[in-house]
Write a protein that holds these residues in place. Structure first.
Motif, short mmCIF file in Angstrom:
data_model
loop_
_atom_site.label_atom_id
_atom_site.label_comp_id
_atom_site.label_asym_id
_atom_site.label_seq_id
_atom_site.Cartn_x
_atom_site.Cartn_y
_atom_site.Cartn_z
N LEU A 15 0.82 -1.21 0.00
CA LEU A 15 0.00 0.00 0.00
C LEU A 15 0.85 1.26 0.00
N ARG A 16 2.00 1.20 -0.64
CA ARG A 16 2.89 2.34 -0.70
C ARG A 16 3.09 2.77 -2.14
N THR A 17 2.82 4.01 -2.38
CA THR A 17 3.04 4.58 -3.69
C THR A 17 4.08 5.67 -3.54
N GLU A 18 5.13 5.57 -4.33
CA GLU A 18 6.19 6.57 -4.31
C GLU A 18 5.83 7.70 -5.26
N LEU A 19 6.18 8.91 -4.90
CA LEU A 19 5.97 10.04 -5.81
C LEU A 19 7.30 10.42 -6.44
N ARG A 20 7.30 10.57 -7.75
CA ARG A 20 8.47 11.04 -8.50
C ARG A 20 8.01 12.24 -9.32
N PRO A 74 2.55 9.52 -9.11
CA PRO A 74 2.56 8.28 -8.34
C PRO A 74 3.19 7.13 -9.13
N VAL A 75 4.13 6.42 -8.50
CA VAL A 75 4.80 5.28 -9.12
C VAL A 75 4.68 4.11 -8.15
N GLU A 76 4.06 3.03 -8.63
CA GLU A 76 3.90 1.85 -7.80
C GLU A 76 4.89 0.77 -8.24
N THR A 77 5.28 -0.08 -7.31
CA THR A 77 6.14 -1.21 -7.62
C THR A 77 5.24 -2.41 -7.88
N ILE A 78 5.38 -2.99 -9.08
CA ILE A 78 4.56 -4.15 -9.42
C ILE A 78 5.45 -5.27 -9.94
N GLN A 79 4.89 -6.46 -9.91
CA GLN A 79 5.58 -7.62 -10.45
C GLN A 79 4.59 -8.32 -11.39
N TYR A 80 5.07 -8.68 -12.59
CA TYR A 80 4.21 -9.39 -13.51
C TYR A 80 4.18 -10.86 -13.12
#
Length: 120
Positions: A49-54, A58-64
């Motif tokens: 539940l953490r979204t980084e701001l750049r 908003p940039v989320e970390t995802i895995q396919y």
């Protein structure tokens, strides 16, 4: 047999088909219509539940994850899939093809390809 597991028709054109033409017919050799269910990769959020701001974006970390909508391999059958699906499954599947050498219309939109490729 080649089955199309993308969500749109695959138009295969002759080698000499020029880009920049809006008419879909010149040089059209074959249309492979899509099957009912496209193959897709699942996405799993890695951030808790953490979204980084750049720069305020908003940039989320995802895995396919695994592909769904992709049948098991069958002798004599190849599947046209999206490039992300094919790249994710290179070490596991040799029956996956992707559109290659795109054909573009006057506005630069891809309308087809000149061949199919097997990523390795």
């Amino acid at each position: 047999m080649i089955l199309n597991l993308t969500p749109h028709p695959i138009r295969l054109y002759a080698e000499d088909r020029l880009d920049g033409i809006d008419d879909l017919e010149p040089g059209l050799r074959l249309v492979i219509e899509p099957e009912d269910t496209p193959a897709r990769l699942t996405m799993v959020s890695v951030g808790i539940l953490r979204t980084e701001l750049r720069d305020g974006v908003p940039v989320e970390t995802i895995q396919y994850g695994h592909a769904h909508g992709l049948p098991d391999p069958h002798d004599g059958i190849s599947f046209v899939v999206s490039l992300p699906v094919a790249l994710a499954l290179i070490p596991h599947r040799s029956d996956l093809l992707v559109p290659y050498r795109e054909v573009r219309n006057a506005s630069g939109t891809v309308i087809g390809c000149r061949s199919l490729a097997q990523p390795v």
